[in-house]
Write an enzyme that holds these catalytic residues in place. Structure first.
Site, PDB file in Angstrom:
ATOM      1  N   ASP A 120       0.709  -1.173   0.167  1.00 36.08           N
ATOM      2  CA  ASP A 120      -0.081  -0.121  -0.194  1.00 36.08           C
ATOM      3  C   ASP A 120       0.893   1.152   0.052  1.00 36.08           C
ATOM      4  O   ASP A 120       1.899   1.306   0.607  1.00 36.08           O
ATOM      5  CB  ASP A 120      -0.771   0.030   1.309  1.00 36.08           C
ATOM      6  CG  ASP A 120      -2.066   0.835   1.256  1.00 36.08           C
ATOM      7  OD1 ASP A 120      -2.449   1.642  -0.105  1.00 36.08           O
ATOM      8  OD2 ASP A 120      -2.456   1.348   2.281  1.00 36.08           O
ATOM      9  N   LEU A 132      11.851 -19.859  -5.010  1.00 38.60           N
ATOM     10  CA  LEU A 132      10.850 -19.067  -4.435  1.00 38.60           C
ATOM     11  C   LEU A 132       9.581 -19.018  -5.281  1.00 38.60           C
ATOM     12  O   LEU A 132       9.445 -19.042  -6.373  1.00 38.60           O
ATOM     13  CB  LEU A 132      11.211 -17.567  -4.482  1.00 38.60           C
ATOM     14  CG  LEU A 132      10.181 -16.400  -4.146  1.00 38.60           C
ATOM     15  CD1 LEU A 132      10.230 -16.346  -2.639  1.00 38.60           C
ATOM     16  CD2 LEU A 132      10.527 -15.195  -4.388  1.00 38.60           C
ATOM     17  N   HIS A 140       2.323   3.548  -8.995  1.00 43.03           N
ATOM     18  CA  HIS A 140       2.189   2.074  -9.106  1.00 43.03           C
ATOM     19  C   HIS A 140       3.413   1.434 -10.079  1.00 43.03           C
ATOM     20  O   HIS A 140       3.866   0.246  -9.745  1.00 43.03           O
ATOM     21  CB  HIS A 140       0.956   1.853 -10.168  1.00 43.03           C
ATOM     22  CG  HIS A 140      -0.254   2.177  -9.232  1.00 43.03           C
ATOM     23  ND1 HIS A 140      -0.504   1.672  -8.030  1.00 43.03           N
ATOM     24  CD2 HIS A 140      -1.313   2.535  -9.523  1.00 43.03           C
ATOM     25  CE1 HIS A 140      -1.627   2.121  -7.620  1.00 43.03           C
ATOM     26  NE2 HIS A 140      -2.251   2.745  -8.506  1.00 43.03           N
TER      27      HIS A 140
HETATM   28  C1  FPP Z   1      -1.967   0.177  -3.153  1.00 48.74           C
HETATM   29  O1  FPP Z   1      -1.563   1.461  -3.264  1.00 48.74           O
HETATM   30  C2  FPP Z   1      -1.615  -0.477  -4.441  1.00 48.74           C
HETATM   31  C3  FPP Z   1      -2.016  -1.033  -5.214  1.00 48.74           C
HETATM   32  C4  FPP Z   1      -3.690  -0.989  -5.480  1.00 48.74           C
HETATM   33  C5  FPP Z   1      -1.466  -1.662  -6.423  1.00 48.74           C
HETATM   34  C6  FPP Z   1      -0.374  -2.402  -6.164  1.00 48.74           C
HETATM   35  C7  FPP Z   1       0.252  -2.771  -7.445  1.00 48.74           C
HETATM   36  C8  FPP Z   1       1.593  -2.816  -7.433  1.00 48.74           C
HETATM   37  C9  FPP Z   1       2.583  -2.487  -6.464  1.00 48.74           C
HETATM   38  C10 FPP Z   1       2.067  -3.168  -8.883  1.00 48.74           C
HETATM   39  C11 FPP Z   1       2.228  -4.314  -9.176  1.00 48.74           C
HETATM   40  C12 FPP Z   1       0.999  -4.778  -9.742  1.00 48.74           C
HETATM   41  C13 FPP Z   1       0.457  -4.647 -10.917  1.00 48.74           C
HETATM   42  C14 FPP Z   1      -1.066  -4.458 -11.072  1.00 48.74           C
HETATM   43  C15 FPP Z   1       1.448  -4.497 -12.127  1.00 48.74           C
HETATM   44  P1  FPP Z   1      -2.517   2.828  -3.354  1.00 48.74           P
HETATM   45  O2  FPP Z   1      -2.864   3.179  -4.806  1.00 48.74           O
HETATM   46  O3  FPP Z   1      -3.866   2.368  -2.464  1.00 48.74           O
HETATM   47  O4  FPP Z   1      -1.788   3.779  -2.605  1.00 48.74           O
HETATM   48  P2  FPP Z   1      -2.492   4.830  -1.754  1.00 48.74           P
HETATM   49  O5  FPP Z   1      -2.989   4.400  -0.402  1.00 48.74           O
HETATM   50  O6  FPP Z   1      -1.315   5.611  -1.371  1.00 48.74           O
HETATM   51  O7  FPP Z   1      -3.511   5.680  -2.691  1.00 48.74           O
END
Ligand code: FPP
Length: 244
Positions: free
Chosen positions: A17, A128, A34
Protein backbone atom coordinates in the site's frame (compact mmCIF):
# COMPACT_ATOMS: atom_id res chain seq x y z
CA UNK A 1 6.13 -11.00 25.12
CA UNK A 2 8.94 -12.65 23.24
CA UNK A 3 10.91 -15.74 24.26
CA UNK A 4 12.93 -18.01 21.99
CA UNK A 5 13.50 -16.51 18.56
CA UNK A 6 11.07 -17.74 15.90
CA UNK A 7 12.68 -19.14 12.77
CA UNK A 8 12.95 -17.03 9.64
CA UNK A 9 9.55 -16.74 7.94
CA UNK A 10 9.09 -19.29 5.18
CA UNK A 11 6.09 -17.46 3.71
CA UNK A 12 5.83 -13.67 3.64
CA UNK A 13 2.65 -11.97 2.45
CA UNK A 14 2.50 -8.26 1.64
CA UNK A 15 -0.23 -5.65 1.17
CA UNK A 16 1.72 -3.22 -1.02
CA UNK A 17 0.00 0.00 0.00
CA UNK A 18 1.03 3.60 -0.56
CA UNK A 19 1.79 3.87 -4.28
CA UNK A 20 -0.77 6.62 -4.80
CA UNK A 21 0.53 8.75 -1.92
CA UNK A 22 4.12 8.23 -3.05
CA UNK A 23 3.18 9.75 -6.41
CA UNK A 24 0.93 12.50 -5.06
CA UNK A 25 3.70 13.74 -2.75
CA UNK A 26 5.85 14.20 -5.84
CA UNK A 27 3.06 15.91 -7.83
CA UNK A 28 2.99 12.90 -10.15
CA UNK A 29 -0.02 10.95 -11.44
CA UNK A 30 -0.99 7.95 -9.28
CA UNK A 31 0.09 5.57 -12.01
CA UNK A 32 3.68 6.77 -11.58
CA UNK A 33 3.41 5.45 -8.03
CA UNK A 34 2.21 2.08 -9.26
CA UNK A 35 5.11 2.00 -11.74
CA UNK A 36 7.49 2.63 -8.87
CA UNK A 37 5.59 -0.07 -6.97
CA UNK A 38 6.54 -2.58 -9.65
CA UNK A 39 10.21 -1.59 -9.16
CA UNK A 40 9.83 -2.07 -5.42
CA UNK A 41 8.28 -5.48 -6.01
CA UNK A 42 11.18 -6.51 -8.23
CA UNK A 43 13.63 -5.47 -5.48
CA UNK A 44 11.59 -7.32 -2.85
CA UNK A 45 11.49 -10.54 -4.90
CA UNK A 46 15.29 -10.45 -5.27
CA UNK A 47 15.70 -9.77 -1.56
CA UNK A 48 13.42 -12.69 -0.65
CA UNK A 49 15.38 -15.03 -2.94
CA UNK A 50 18.64 -13.85 -1.36
CA UNK A 51 17.26 -14.39 2.16
CA UNK A 52 15.98 -17.90 1.52
CA UNK A 53 12.29 -17.02 1.85
CA UNK A 54 10.29 -19.86 0.26
CA UNK A 55 7.03 -18.11 -0.61
CA UNK A 56 6.17 -14.46 -1.27
CA UNK A 57 2.52 -13.53 -1.76
CA UNK A 58 1.62 -10.00 -2.82
CA UNK A 59 -1.71 -8.21 -3.16
CA UNK A 60 -1.49 -6.62 -6.63
CA UNK A 61 -5.15 -6.01 -7.47
CA UNK A 62 -8.11 -6.63 -5.21
CA UNK A 63 -11.68 -7.54 -6.13
CA UNK A 64 -12.55 -4.03 -4.86
CA UNK A 65 -9.91 -2.20 -6.94
CA UNK A 66 -12.32 -2.25 -9.92
CA UNK A 67 -14.09 0.60 -8.13
CA UNK A 68 -11.14 2.94 -8.71
CA UNK A 69 -11.28 5.54 -11.51
CA UNK A 70 -11.38 3.90 -14.94
CA UNK A 71 -8.00 5.38 -15.96
CA UNK A 72 -6.28 3.96 -12.90
CA UNK A 73 -7.79 0.49 -13.43
CA UNK A 74 -6.82 0.38 -17.10
CA UNK A 75 -3.39 1.76 -16.21
CA UNK A 76 -2.89 -1.02 -13.65
CA UNK A 77 -3.94 -3.65 -16.20
CA UNK A 78 -1.52 -2.23 -18.75
CA UNK A 79 1.23 -2.11 -16.14
CA UNK A 80 0.65 -5.75 -15.27
CA UNK A 81 0.78 -6.77 -18.95
CA UNK A 82 4.04 -4.88 -19.48
CA UNK A 83 5.57 -6.14 -16.23
CA UNK A 84 4.87 -9.72 -17.29
CA UNK A 85 6.61 -9.32 -20.63
CA UNK A 86 9.58 -7.57 -19.03
CA UNK A 87 10.03 -9.55 -15.79
CA UNK A 88 8.99 -13.15 -16.40
CA UNK A 89 12.05 -14.32 -18.37
CA UNK A 90 14.37 -13.13 -15.57
CA UNK A 91 12.11 -14.58 -12.86
CA UNK A 92 12.22 -17.90 -14.71
CA UNK A 93 16.03 -17.78 -14.78
CA UNK A 94 16.19 -16.87 -11.09
CA UNK A 95 14.26 -20.01 -10.10
CA UNK A 96 11.03 -18.20 -9.24
CA UNK A 97 7.74 -20.00 -9.73
CA UNK A 98 5.01 -17.52 -10.60
CA UNK A 99 1.40 -18.19 -9.61
CA UNK A 100 -1.58 -15.88 -10.08
CA UNK A 101 -4.23 -16.18 -7.42
CA UNK A 102 -7.68 -14.72 -7.97
CA UNK A 103 -10.81 -14.84 -10.07
CA UNK A 104 -9.80 -15.24 -13.72
CA UNK A 105 -13.37 -14.98 -15.00
CA UNK A 106 -13.44 -11.23 -14.28
CA UNK A 107 -10.38 -10.54 -16.44
CA UNK A 108 -10.16 -9.87 -20.17
CA UNK A 109 -9.31 -12.83 -22.42
CA UNK A 110 -6.00 -11.15 -23.25
CA UNK A 111 -5.05 -10.80 -19.60
CA UNK A 112 -6.11 -14.37 -18.80
CA UNK A 113 -3.90 -15.60 -21.64
CA UNK A 114 -0.95 -13.50 -20.44
CA UNK A 115 -1.25 -14.86 -16.90
CA UNK A 116 -1.47 -18.46 -18.13
CA UNK A 117 1.52 -17.98 -20.41
CA UNK A 118 3.59 -16.49 -17.59
CA UNK A 119 2.70 -19.35 -15.24
CA UNK A 120 3.54 -21.92 -17.91
CA UNK A 121 7.12 -20.60 -18.12
CA UNK A 122 7.97 -21.23 -14.46
CA UNK A 123 6.07 -24.27 -13.05
CA UNK A 124 9.13 -26.36 -12.14
CA UNK A 125 10.99 -23.59 -10.30
CA UNK A 126 11.54 -24.15 -6.60
CA UNK A 127 13.69 -21.32 -5.27
CA UNK A 128 10.81 -18.98 -4.50
CA UNK A 129 7.08 -19.26 -5.17
CA UNK A 130 5.74 -15.80 -6.01
CA UNK A 131 1.96 -15.63 -5.65
CA UNK A 132 0.53 -12.53 -7.25
CA UNK A 133 -3.00 -11.98 -5.96
CA UNK A 134 -4.79 -10.38 -8.87
CA UNK A 135 -8.55 -9.81 -8.92
CA UNK A 136 -8.39 -11.46 -5.52
CA UNK A 137 -10.35 -11.13 -2.31
CA UNK A 138 -10.20 -13.29 0.81
CA UNK A 139 -13.99 -13.58 0.90
CA UNK A 140 -14.02 -14.61 -2.75
CA UNK A 141 -11.55 -17.39 -1.98
CA UNK A 142 -13.58 -18.75 0.94
CA UNK A 143 -16.81 -18.58 -1.09
CA UNK A 144 -15.32 -20.24 -4.19
CA UNK A 145 -13.85 -23.02 -2.06
CA UNK A 146 -17.21 -23.65 -0.37
CA UNK A 147 -19.00 -23.58 -3.75
CA UNK A 148 -16.50 -26.07 -5.18
CA UNK A 149 -17.09 -28.50 -2.30
CA UNK A 150 -20.87 -28.07 -2.50
CA UNK A 151 -20.84 -28.76 -6.25
CA UNK A 152 -18.90 -31.96 -5.61
CA UNK A 153 -21.23 -32.90 -2.76
CA UNK A 154 -18.29 -33.05 -0.37
CA UNK A 155 -18.55 -32.22 3.34
CA UNK A 156 -17.42 -28.74 4.34
CA UNK A 157 -14.78 -29.05 7.03
CA UNK A 158 -11.78 -26.90 7.94
CA UNK A 159 -9.48 -29.32 6.16
CA UNK A 160 -11.59 -29.66 3.00
CA UNK A 161 -12.13 -25.90 2.74
CA UNK A 162 -8.42 -25.31 3.25
CA UNK A 163 -7.61 -27.74 0.44
CA UNK A 164 -10.14 -26.13 -1.92
CA UNK A 165 -8.72 -22.62 -1.49
CA UNK A 166 -6.83 -20.85 -4.25
CA UNK A 167 -3.75 -20.77 -1.99
CA UNK A 168 -3.72 -24.50 -1.22
CA UNK A 169 -0.45 -24.97 -3.13
CA UNK A 170 1.56 -23.17 -0.41
CA UNK A 171 1.66 -23.27 3.40
CA UNK A 172 -0.04 -20.43 5.27
CA UNK A 173 1.81 -17.12 5.61
CA UNK A 174 4.07 -16.75 8.64
CA UNK A 175 4.47 -13.00 8.35
CA UNK A 176 1.95 -10.57 6.87
CA UNK A 177 3.34 -7.11 6.14
CA UNK A 178 1.28 -4.07 5.25
CA UNK A 179 3.06 -0.95 4.12
CA UNK A 180 1.61 2.56 3.90
CA UNK A 181 0.64 3.10 7.54
CA UNK A 182 -2.89 1.64 7.54
CA UNK A 183 -3.56 -1.09 10.08
CA UNK A 184 -6.07 -3.38 8.45
CA UNK A 185 -6.19 -6.59 6.43
CA UNK A 186 -8.44 -5.29 3.61
CA UNK A 187 -9.81 -8.69 2.54
CA UNK A 188 -6.36 -10.23 2.04
CA UNK A 189 -5.76 -13.92 2.93
CA UNK A 190 -8.63 -13.89 5.46
CA UNK A 191 -8.50 -17.66 5.97
CA UNK A 192 -4.77 -18.24 5.56
CA UNK A 193 -3.61 -15.42 7.84
CA UNK A 194 -5.31 -16.92 10.92
CA UNK A 195 -1.94 -17.38 12.66
CA UNK A 196 0.24 -15.01 10.67
CA UNK A 197 2.30 -12.48 12.57
CA UNK A 198 1.16 -9.00 11.48
CA UNK A 199 3.65 -6.24 10.77
CA UNK A 200 2.61 -2.71 9.83
CA UNK A 201 5.13 -0.34 8.29
CA UNK A 202 4.65 3.40 7.83
CA UNK A 203 6.80 3.30 4.72
CA UNK A 204 4.98 3.70 1.42
CA UNK A 205 5.39 0.61 -0.79
CA UNK A 206 7.79 2.24 -3.31
CA UNK A 207 10.07 3.10 -0.35
CA UNK A 208 9.96 -0.38 1.19
CA UNK A 209 13.55 -1.48 0.52
CA UNK A 210 15.78 -4.36 1.65
CA UNK A 211 16.52 -2.68 4.99
CA UNK A 212 12.79 -2.31 5.67
CA UNK A 213 12.25 -5.97 4.80
CA UNK A 214 15.06 -6.95 7.16
CA UNK A 215 13.44 -4.90 9.94
CA UNK A 216 10.18 -6.77 9.40
CA UNK A 217 11.96 -10.14 9.43
CA UNK A 218 13.87 -9.20 12.60
CA UNK A 219 10.62 -8.12 14.26
CA UNK A 220 9.07 -11.45 13.29
CA UNK A 221 12.07 -13.35 14.67
CA UNK A 222 11.50 -11.80 18.09
CA UNK A 223 7.86 -12.92 18.26
CA UNK A 224 6.61 -15.97 20.10
CA UNK A 225 4.18 -17.98 17.96
CA UNK A 226 1.86 -19.92 20.21
CA UNK A 227 -0.89 -21.18 17.88
CA UNK A 228 -3.34 -21.07 20.80
CA UNK A 229 -1.05 -22.88 23.21
CA UNK A 230 0.67 -21.51 26.31
CA UNK A 231 4.16 -20.13 26.37
CA UNK A 232 5.38 -23.16 28.36
CA UNK A 233 4.13 -25.54 25.66
CA UNK A 234 6.31 -23.89 23.03
CA UNK A 235 9.40 -26.10 23.53
CA UNK A 236 9.73 -26.87 20.65
CA UNK A 237 7.04 -24.89 18.79
CA UNK A 238 4.30 -27.09 17.34
CA UNK A 239 2.45 -25.31 14.55
CA UNK A 240 -1.19 -25.93 13.82
CA UNK A 241 -1.28 -28.89 11.36
CA UNK A 242 -3.44 -26.83 8.99
CA UNK A 243 -0.72 -24.19 8.90
CA UNK A 244 2.16 -26.61 8.36
C1 FPP B 1 -2.10 0.17 -3.26
O1 FPP B 1 -1.59 1.48 -3.22
C2 FPP B 1 -1.54 -0.54 -4.39
C3 FPP B 1 -2.27 -1.10 -5.40
C4 FPP B 1 -3.73 -1.05 -5.49
C5 FPP B 1 -1.61 -1.78 -6.49
C6 FPP B 1 -0.36 -2.48 -6.09
C7 FPP B 1 0.36 -2.80 -7.32
C8 FPP B 1 1.68 -2.79 -7.47
C9 FPP B 1 2.67 -2.55 -6.41
C10 FPP B 1 2.27 -3.01 -8.78
C11 FPP B 1 2.23 -4.45 -9.17
C12 FPP B 1 0.89 -4.75 -9.65
C13 FPP B 1 0.45 -4.63 -10.89
C14 FPP B 1 -1.01 -4.62 -11.09
C15 FPP B 1 1.36 -4.48 -12.03
P1 FPP B 1 -2.63 2.67 -3.30
O2 FPP B 1 -2.83 3.03 -4.73
O3 FPP B 1 -3.89 2.30 -2.59
O4 FPP B 1 -1.86 3.78 -2.55
P2 FPP B 1 -2.48 4.93 -1.64
O5 FPP B 1 -3.07 4.26 -0.43
O6 FPP B 1 -1.30 5.77 -1.31
O7 FPP B 1 -3.50 5.66 -2.48
Amino acid sequence: MSTAPTARPHHIAIVMDGNGRWATRRFLPRLAGHRQGVESLRRCVRACVARGVGVLTVFAFSSENWNRPHDEVSGLMELMGKALVREVPQLAKDGVRLCFVGERAGLSAGMRGALEQAEALTPANTRLTLNVCFNYGGRWDIAQAAAKLAARGEPITEASLHAAMAMAHVPDPDLLIRTGGEKRISNFLLWQAAYAELYFSDRLWPDFDEAALDEAIADYAARERRFGRTSEQQQPAQPDPLCA
